[in-house]
Motif scaffolding. Structure first.
Motif, mmCIF file in Angstrom:
data_model
loop_
_atom_site.group_PDB
_atom_site.id
_atom_site.type_symbol
_atom_site.label_atom_id
_atom_site.label_comp_id
_atom_site.label_asym_id
_atom_site.label_seq_id
_atom_site.Cartn_x
_atom_site.Cartn_y
_atom_site.Cartn_z
ATOM 1 N N GLU A 268 2.238 1.676 -3.514
ATOM 2 C CA GLU A 268 1.169 2.088 -4.442
ATOM 3 C C GLU A 268 0.923 3.591 -4.337
ATOM 4 O OE1 GLU A 268 -1.773 -1.772 -4.990
ATOM 5 O OE2 GLU A 268 -2.049 -0.480 -3.257
ATOM 6 N N ASN A 269 0.883 4.078 -3.106
ATOM 7 C CA ASN A 269 0.641 5.511 -2.898
ATOM 8 C C ASN A 269 1.809 6.355 -3.406
ATOM 9 O OD1 ASN A 269 -1.880 5.133 -1.776
ATOM 10 N ND2 ASN A 269 -1.144 5.073 0.317
ATOM 11 N N SER B 41 -1.696 14.783 -8.408
ATOM 12 C CA SER B 41 -1.271 13.446 -7.966
ATOM 13 C C SER B 41 -2.258 12.885 -6.939
ATOM 14 C CB SER B 41 0.144 13.467 -7.386
ATOM 15 O OG SER B 41 0.247 14.371 -6.334
ATOM 16 N N GLN C 73 1.735 6.904 -7.082
ATOM 17 C CA GLN C 73 0.730 7.854 -7.570
ATOM 18 C C GLN C 73 1.336 9.235 -7.783
ATOM 19 O OE1 GLN C 73 -2.450 7.351 -8.572
ATOM 20 N NE2 GLN C 73 -2.019 5.186 -8.218
ATOM 21 N N LYS C 74 2.265 9.587 -6.910
ATOM 22 C CA LYS C 74 2.852 10.930 -6.971
ATOM 23 C C LYS C 74 4.166 10.950 -7.749
ATOM 24 C CE LYS C 74 4.326 14.803 -4.128
ATOM 25 N NZ LYS C 74 4.569 15.294 -2.774
ATOM 26 N N ASN D 80 -7.098 3.996 -6.838
ATOM 27 C CA ASN D 80 -6.046 3.434 -5.984
ATOM 28 C C ASN D 80 -6.492 3.446 -4.519
ATOM 29 O OD1 ASN D 80 -3.301 2.710 -5.063
ATOM 30 N ND2 ASN D 80 -3.160 4.851 -4.468
ATOM 31 N N THR E 275 0.825 -1.219 0.000
ATOM 32 C CA THR E 275 0.000 0.000 0.000
ATOM 33 C C THR E 275 0.858 1.267 0.000
ATOM 34 O OG1 THR E 275 -0.248 -0.225 2.390
ATOM 35 C CG2 THR E 275 -2.074 -0.985 1.068
ATOM 36 N N LYS F 54 6.017 9.373 -10.475
ATOM 37 C CA LYS F 54 6.050 8.500 -11.660
ATOM 38 C C LYS F 54 7.479 8.363 -12.197
ATOM 39 C CE LYS F 54 1.405 8.624 -12.007
ATOM 40 N NZ LYS F 54 0.571 7.510 -11.574
ATOM 41 N N GLN G 99 -7.333 0.145 -2.239
ATOM 42 C CA GLN G 99 -6.672 -0.092 -0.952
ATOM 43 C C GLN G 99 -7.689 -0.221 0.178
ATOM 44 O OE1 GLN G 99 -3.754 2.981 -0.346
ATOM 45 N NE2 GLN G 99 -2.407 2.204 -1.929
ATOM 46 N N ASP H 93 -7.096 8.027 -11.390
ATOM 47 C CA ASP H 93 -6.131 6.973 -11.061
ATOM 48 C C ASP H 93 -5.959 6.814 -9.560
ATOM 49 O OD1 ASP H 93 -5.131 5.552 -13.124
ATOM 50 O OD2 ASP H 93 -3.093 6.360 -12.985
ATOM 51 N N ASN H 94 -5.741 7.949 -8.896
ATOM 52 C CA ASN H 94 -5.484 7.899 -7.455
ATOM 53 C C ASN H 94 -6.738 7.534 -6.673
ATOM 54 O OD1 ASN H 94 -3.677 8.144 -5.179
ATOM 55 N ND2 ASN H 94 -4.832 9.972 -4.641
#
Lengths: 346, 324
Positions: free
Chosen positions: A230-231, B47, A234-235, B56, A227, A237, B60, B52-53
């Motif tokens: 994954e987070n 972001s 997101q920010k 996500n 997790t 790349k 989760q 997408d987020n």
């Protein structure tokens, strides 16, 4: 009516006194399990002739993790090999619980107490108590806060793992790029040292060329690693690589990278040296390296305990006593040398 | 947000909801989520605020979300289930032992193991009269021990189970499959709680078990069933988690029970029993997932994250209680 209330207390007291008088049961620990990788030096015959007469007690946190399991297994296997009837307590989940277990082990008056503390600082007083009672303490890996609390420390080099990782990243990225760092449990020495070594070496080698754009703990747990990663993805790349503090936790990080379809763009490293990760390094996946943190150090600790209990020094050493500190160097395992270290995988 | 209050008698009709005043409590969490999204957008920009987020975040949240649906039923009866996190690990490992038998056997084994562990909890609480806190605390230890023992303390690779992995990482019309599973579980939970006699009985038992018994509700059966339901949800959550990790880890699921309980409580279900809301639970889960996501994106130090997370929980509960 009063008797009914008092009776259980009286009988319990009598039972406890009876146990104390009889000295309790022998309570042999189960040493049947075989080690995943016993990489300690082959036992010197003469040095351990009287090993079976040495009373050794072993304490470690609950083996709920690959590395800890291997560490416990290696200690038990070495004790069995040396013919030592070693009392084992390896079920504590907190430092307080482990302190209680060590207190219980001390009651049995062992010659040597081998301890991998859950945390060094909180378990220093109980180790000091053992030393004060004439019980020699061998401290594995997580150092007690007072040198007087142990006779010998045998430890992996956590700072060295960070340094090795820093060197590896500097070489692979040619000192240019963005990396993420997935740490272990926040606030423990293992995490702090692995992190500090990495940061120091990257700064020394690359002087800001490599940026640590994300740095989060994932508690050595694969699901948390998943997790958190994954987070982070997101920010960020534009991450090229990930430094993780543990192989098992890294499996979750790898899953996040794969689930995002980025295994060809992002590579990663672990720490510890699990067989599963070594196999992935060999296959040529996103795993580029792991940094060996050999759980066989516990087998070496039991071997040292057998010598210490007989008041012998290390065979071949001129010094009559066992060294007070033995630090095992960190080793970088890559595709080029993985076969050499596969036997040490846990 | 449909809140099911305790009925005075089990067969009495639910009180009419129409024509009542605006209830701030029903919309408090929606406001919290909106604030989080606005703050996140300001601090982290695209972001954070992106399709997408958000997928996500929901992916989760789906694992704890499934657990929280089961937990809603347990808490509605004034009970608690501290064992669900450990049960997730145990169910995953139980399925993992049958990895060579294929995807279906993995799923069946995980769900069956969850039901079995839930049944042990239920039997101890409803028939053995053990306090839920103690019974499930014992199961927390038992389930974690079983997970470690069955796996030999080593993760089991599930890389070959494509269908199981699909549950964790696949998509249905661009929507994450784990989110779809969560929404289906939530929908079934909502129907059970709000549109069936069973749901009314659950809430009645939580509100006043003696009154429910007099009204003809089989209290022991209801209590037993909610823990079985919670166990089943743990099995489903295990399938989702193992699918995402492509492995069954004996140390996974640690402290999931606290996240699930917190999500249920900030959602508006009463810890004292007698009041439950599935929609509130779903919103509670989303709140938690958003907070964790935002704090990670901000790359805050762990101590700041913990203080912030605790503060948000407290603020959300206080908002919820404003009109109670």
């Amino acid at each position: 009516m009063k008797f009914k209330r008092v009776a259980p207390v009286v009988f319990t007291g009598m039972a406890l006194m009876g146990v104390a008088a009889c000295g309790g049961s022998d309570n042999k620990s189960d040493t049947a399990s075989t080690p995943t990788a016993t990489a300690s030096a082959s036992t010197d015959e003469a040095a351990v002739q009287g090993a079976s007469d040495v009373k050794v007690a072993f304490s470690a946190p609950a083996a709920d993790h690959g590395w800890l399991k291997a560490l416990s297994d290696n200690a038990k296997a070495k004790a069995k090999e040396l013919g030592i009837d070693m009392k084992v307590s390896d079920s504590a989940t907190t430092s307080a619980e482990q302190a209680d277990q060590i207190e219980t082990l001390i009651q049995d008056k062992p010659d040597v107490l081998v301890v991998l503390p859950n945390e060094g600082e909180p378990l220093t007083p109980v180790a000091q108590k053992a030393m004060d009672q004439g019980i020699q303490v061998i401290n594995i890996d997580r150092e007690f806060s007072a040198a007087s609390a142990y006779h010998t420390l045998i430890a992996g080099d956590n700072y060295g793992i960070g340094v090795q990782a820093g060197n590896f990243f500097a070489d692979q990225l040619k000192c240019k790029g963005n990396v993420a760092e997935i740490q272990g449990i926040a606030g423990i020495s293992v995490t702090e040292q692995r992190s500090q070594g990495f940061a120091d070496q990257i700064k020394k080698r690359c002087n800001g060329g490599i940026k640590i754009v994300a740095q989060q703990p994932a508690d050595f747990a694969p699901d948390k690693g998943l997790t958190v990663m994954e987070n982070i993805l997101q920010k960020n790349k534009d991450i090229q690589a990930v430094y993780t503090h543990d192989d098992d936790m890294g499996e979750g990080v790898a899953a996040a990278i794969e689930n995002a379809g980025l295994q060809d763009k992002i590579w990663m490293t672990g720490a510890g040296g699990s067989k599963a990760v070594m196999n992935k390094i060999k296959e040529g996946s996103e795993w580029k390296a792991t940094f060996l943190y050999n759980p066989a150090m516990s087998a070496d600790a039991v071997y040292l305990a057998s010598l210490l209990g007989q008041k012998k020094g290390l065979p071949g050493f001129a010094a009559p006593d066992i060294p007070s500190k033995i630090i095992l160097s960190a080793t970088t395992v890559t595709k080029d040398n993985v076969d050499q270290y596969m036997s040490l995988g846990f | 947000m449909t809140t099911t209050p305790a009925a005075p008698a089990a067969n009495a009709p639910a009180p009419a909801r129409s024509g009542r005043k605006f209830n701030f409590q029903d919309y408090a969490l929606v406001a919290v989520i909106a604030i989080l999204i606005i703050v996140g957008g300001i601090l982290e920009g695209s972001s954070f605020v992106s399709k997408d987020n958000f997928f996500n975040v929901l992916r989760q949240g789906s694992i704890v979300g499934v657990l929280a649906i089961g937990m809603t039923f347990v808490i509605a009866t004034a009970g608690i289930d501290l064992s669900v996190g450990s049960m997730v690990a145990a169910c995953g490992v139980a399925g993992g032992l049958l990895v060579d038998s294929g995807d279906l056997m993995f799923i069946v084994a995980a769900l069956a193991f969850g039901i079995a562990l839930g049944a042990i909890n239920g039997a101890a609480i409803s028939y053995g009269k053990v306090v839920p806190f103690i019974a499930t605390l014992a199961m927390l230890l038992i389930a974690r021990g079983l997970a470690l023992w069955m796996s030999d303390k080593t993760p089991i690779s599930l890389f070959s189970l494509d269908s199981v992995r699909w549950f964790g990482t696949g998509e249905i019309l661009t929507i994450p499959s784990s989110l779809v599973v969560f929404l289906v579980v939530a929908a079934i939970g909502w129907v059970l709680l709000n549109r069936t006699p069973y749901g009314r009985y659950v809430v009645a038992v939580g509100g006043n078990p003696e009154a429910a018994r007099i009204a003809g509700v089989k209290v022991q059966r209801i209590l037993f069933s909610v823990y079985v339901l919670s166990g089943l949800c743990a099995g489903i959550a295990a399938v989702l988690l193992c699918g995402r990790l492509a492995s069954a880890s004996p140390v996974s699921g640690n402290l999931y029970e606290l996240d699930a309980i917190a999500a249920v409580v900030i959602g508006g279900t009463s810890l004292a029993g007698g009041r439950a809301t599935i929609v509130g639970t779903v919103l509670g889960v989303i709140t938690f997932a958003l907070v964790f996501n935002l704090l990670t994106l901000m790359n805050l130090a762990v101590e700041i994250q913990q203080v912030t997370k605790g503060g948000i929980i407290l603020a959300a509960v206080l908002l919820q209680r404003r009109s109670s």
